[in-house]
Design an enzyme around this catalytic site. Structure first.
Site, PDB file in Angstrom:
ATOM      1  N   ASP A   8     -10.344  -7.588 -30.814  1.00 37.00           N
ATOM      2  CA  ASP A   8     -10.500  -8.641 -31.807  1.00 37.00           C
ATOM      3  C   ASP A   8     -10.175  -8.005 -33.159  1.00 37.00           C
ATOM      4  O   ASP A   8      -9.772  -6.829 -33.228  1.00 37.00           O
ATOM      5  CB  ASP A   8     -11.923  -9.217 -31.746  1.00 37.00           C
ATOM      6  CG  ASP A   8     -12.002 -10.610 -32.366  1.00 37.00           C
ATOM      7  OD1 ASP A   8     -11.002 -11.113 -32.900  1.00 37.00           O
ATOM      8  OD2 ASP A   8     -13.099 -11.210 -32.318  1.00 37.00           O
ATOM      9  N   GLU A  10     -12.048  -8.819 -36.484  1.00 41.65           N
ATOM     10  CA  GLU A  10     -13.057  -8.770 -37.550  1.00 41.65           C
ATOM     11  C   GLU A  10     -13.767  -7.422 -37.611  1.00 41.65           C
ATOM     12  O   GLU A  10     -14.292  -7.044 -38.661  1.00 41.65           O
ATOM     13  CB  GLU A  10     -14.068  -9.910 -37.364  1.00 41.65           C
ATOM     14  CG  GLU A  10     -13.491 -11.307 -37.624  1.00 41.65           C
ATOM     15  CD  GLU A  10     -12.737 -11.901 -36.442  1.00 41.65           C
ATOM     16  OE1 GLU A  10     -12.545 -11.205 -35.425  1.00 41.65           O
ATOM     17  OE2 GLU A  10     -12.324 -13.082 -36.540  1.00 41.65           O
ATOM     18  N   HIS A  60      -7.500 -11.983 -31.027  1.00 38.73           N
ATOM     19  CA  HIS A  60      -7.819 -12.674 -32.287  1.00 38.73           C
ATOM     20  C   HIS A  60      -6.806 -13.794 -32.543  1.00 38.73           C
ATOM     21  O   HIS A  60      -5.626 -13.656 -32.230  1.00 38.73           O
ATOM     22  CB  HIS A  60      -7.800 -11.655 -33.434  1.00 38.73           C
ATOM     23  CG  HIS A  60      -8.001 -12.254 -34.790  1.00 38.73           C
ATOM     24  ND1 HIS A  60      -9.227 -12.725 -35.208  1.00 38.73           N
ATOM     25  CD2 HIS A  60      -7.135 -12.476 -35.817  1.00 38.73           C
ATOM     26  CE1 HIS A  60      -9.104 -13.195 -36.455  1.00 38.73           C
ATOM     27  NE2 HIS A  60      -7.849 -13.066 -36.839  1.00 38.73           N
ATOM     28  N   HIS A 104     -17.213  -8.218 -33.483  1.00 34.00           N
ATOM     29  CA  HIS A 104     -18.128  -8.629 -34.559  1.00 34.00           C
ATOM     30  C   HIS A 104     -19.363  -9.265 -33.937  1.00 34.00           C
ATOM     31  O   HIS A 104     -19.326  -9.706 -32.782  1.00 34.00           O
ATOM     32  CB  HIS A 104     -17.432  -9.639 -35.479  1.00 34.00           C
ATOM     33  CG  HIS A 104     -16.874 -10.804 -34.714  1.00 34.00           C
ATOM     34  ND1 HIS A 104     -17.640 -11.891 -34.365  1.00 34.00           N
ATOM     35  CD2 HIS A 104     -15.648 -11.013 -34.174  1.00 34.00           C
ATOM     36  CE1 HIS A 104     -16.902 -12.726 -33.656  1.00 34.00           C
ATOM     37  NE2 HIS A 104     -15.690 -12.210 -33.513  1.00 34.00           N
ATOM     38  N   HIS A 116     -19.706 -14.619 -36.404  1.00 33.13           N
ATOM     39  CA  HIS A 116     -19.405 -15.951 -35.875  1.00 33.13           C
ATOM     40  C   HIS A 116     -19.321 -15.847 -34.363  1.00 33.13           C
ATOM     41  O   HIS A 116     -19.352 -14.741 -33.813  1.00 33.13           O
ATOM     42  CB  HIS A 116     -18.096 -16.510 -36.458  1.00 33.13           C
ATOM     43  CG  HIS A 116     -16.855 -15.815 -35.982  1.00 33.13           C
ATOM     44  ND1 HIS A 116     -16.455 -14.580 -36.458  1.00 33.13           N
ATOM     45  CD2 HIS A 116     -15.936 -16.159 -35.048  1.00 33.13           C
ATOM     46  CE1 HIS A 116     -15.340 -14.216 -35.852  1.00 33.13           C
ATOM     47  NE2 HIS A 116     -15.005 -15.142 -34.995  1.00 33.13           N
ATOM     48  N   GLU A 135     -19.709 -13.124 -28.920  1.00 30.68           N
ATOM     49  CA  GLU A 135     -18.480 -12.825 -28.188  1.00 30.68           C
ATOM     50  C   GLU A 135     -18.611 -11.560 -27.346  1.00 30.68           C
ATOM     51  O   GLU A 135     -17.968 -11.439 -26.301  1.00 30.68           O
ATOM     52  CB  GLU A 135     -17.298 -12.724 -29.163  1.00 30.68           C
ATOM     53  CG  GLU A 135     -16.973 -14.085 -29.754  1.00 30.68           C
ATOM     54  CD  GLU A 135     -15.892 -14.045 -30.820  1.00 30.68           C
ATOM     55  OE1 GLU A 135     -14.959 -13.236 -30.720  1.00 30.68           O
ATOM     56  OE2 GLU A 135     -15.988 -14.827 -31.789  1.00 30.68           O
TER      57      GLU A 135
HETATM   58 ZN    ZN Z   1     -11.330 -12.685 -34.204  1.00 26.06          ZN
END
Ligand code: ZN
Length: 273
Positions: A8, A10, A60, A104, A116, A135
């Site tokens: 990902d 972030e 992402h 994240h 998030h 996630e």
């Molecule tokens: Zn992401």
């Protein structure tokens, strides 16, 4: 040994705001290069630790972030969207272990860069079998359904703590110390990538030497509860067969397996758009 690198953005070195990870912003071009370098460090570490195959899942946005022209030749890249297993595309391809790069924390976590869960505009909360999940847990449970343990995570200190709640023996590489949602003290990429390389080498070689991390297996059938940001999103997601409307913004669905629950969750979030 085949290693899946689920990536990902972030939690990549230096990332602290949406401009860094939004393809429509000029800053994104800098950070996709840093993302590629963080991922390359993990590839190099995994290979040094004994991996014979490394598959990267670019997870992402639309999964077209990693610069293939700069990618370590040992790796193969799963890119483009949607793919059947999305952020963990390839978990069902005979991988022996997974490393999560650039992750994240889940929505609502204090001191967590860009916290998030899947969609910062749609998902207010998500529960997996009555447990709040982000996630990390969600994707680790999909990997677990295929017998794939998650050995390592990179990101800030908060995703590291969240990962340990699901997999106590996971190795966490903290490339930044978050001081809020949009603030962190960051290691420069070279220093972060040194830690990522060493971490990946260590966890892969430990795995090959028999120090095993258990795959995250969740109880089946799997129930997921999804609280949206707005009622209209739940109105739309409730069209999904088998989806129960619990209240204005919340729907619930049950699936026989974790991969099926993952599909249903992604369908609900897509419908909610
Ligand atoms: Zn992401």
């Amino acid at each position: 040994m085949k290693v899946l690198l689920a990536c990902d953005m972030e939690g990549i070195s230096g990332v602290v705001c949406w401009d860094h990870v939004n393809p429509e912003h000029a800053e994104y071009q800098r950070f996709r290069r840093i993302m590629t370098a963080d991922v390359n460090a993990a590839v190099q570490g995994a290979v040094a630790g004994g991996a014979t195959e490394v598959l990267i899942a670019d997870g992402h946005w639309n999964s077209t972030n990693i610069l293939i022209e700069e990618l370590d030749p040992h790796a193969r890249l799963a890119t483009g969207s949607p793919s059947p297993l999305s952020m963990v595309q390839g978990a069902d391809s005979g991988a022996d272990a997974a490393l999560f790069i650039g992750y994240h924390a889940r929505i609502g976590t204090p001191n967590a860069v860009l916290d998030h869960t899947w969609s910062s505009t749609r998902v207010a909360n998500l529960w997996l079998n009555d447990r709040l999940v982000g996630e990390f847990g969600l994707n680790a449970a999909v990997c677990g359904a295929f017998g794939v343990p998650v050995l390592m995570v990179t990101g800030d200190q908060s995703v590291a703590a969240e990962a340990r709640e699901w997999i106590p023996s996971v190795h966490a590489v903290e490339v930044k110390q978050a001081a809020g949602r949009m603030a962190a003290t960051c290691l420069p990429p070279q220093a972060a990538q040194d830690l990522i390389r060493k971490g990946a080498q260590k966890v892969v070689s430990n795995h090959l030497q028999g120090t095993r991390v258990e795959p995250l297996r969740v109880a089946t059938p799997v129930t997921m509860r999804l609280e949206f940001m707005y009622t209209l999103m739940a109105d739309k997601a409730a069209m999904l067969p088998g989806c129960k409307r619990l209240d204005g913004r919340t729907v619930e669905f049950t699936a026989g397996s974790m991969p099926d629950a993952y599909m249903a969750f992604r369908a609900a979030v897509t419908l909610g758009a």
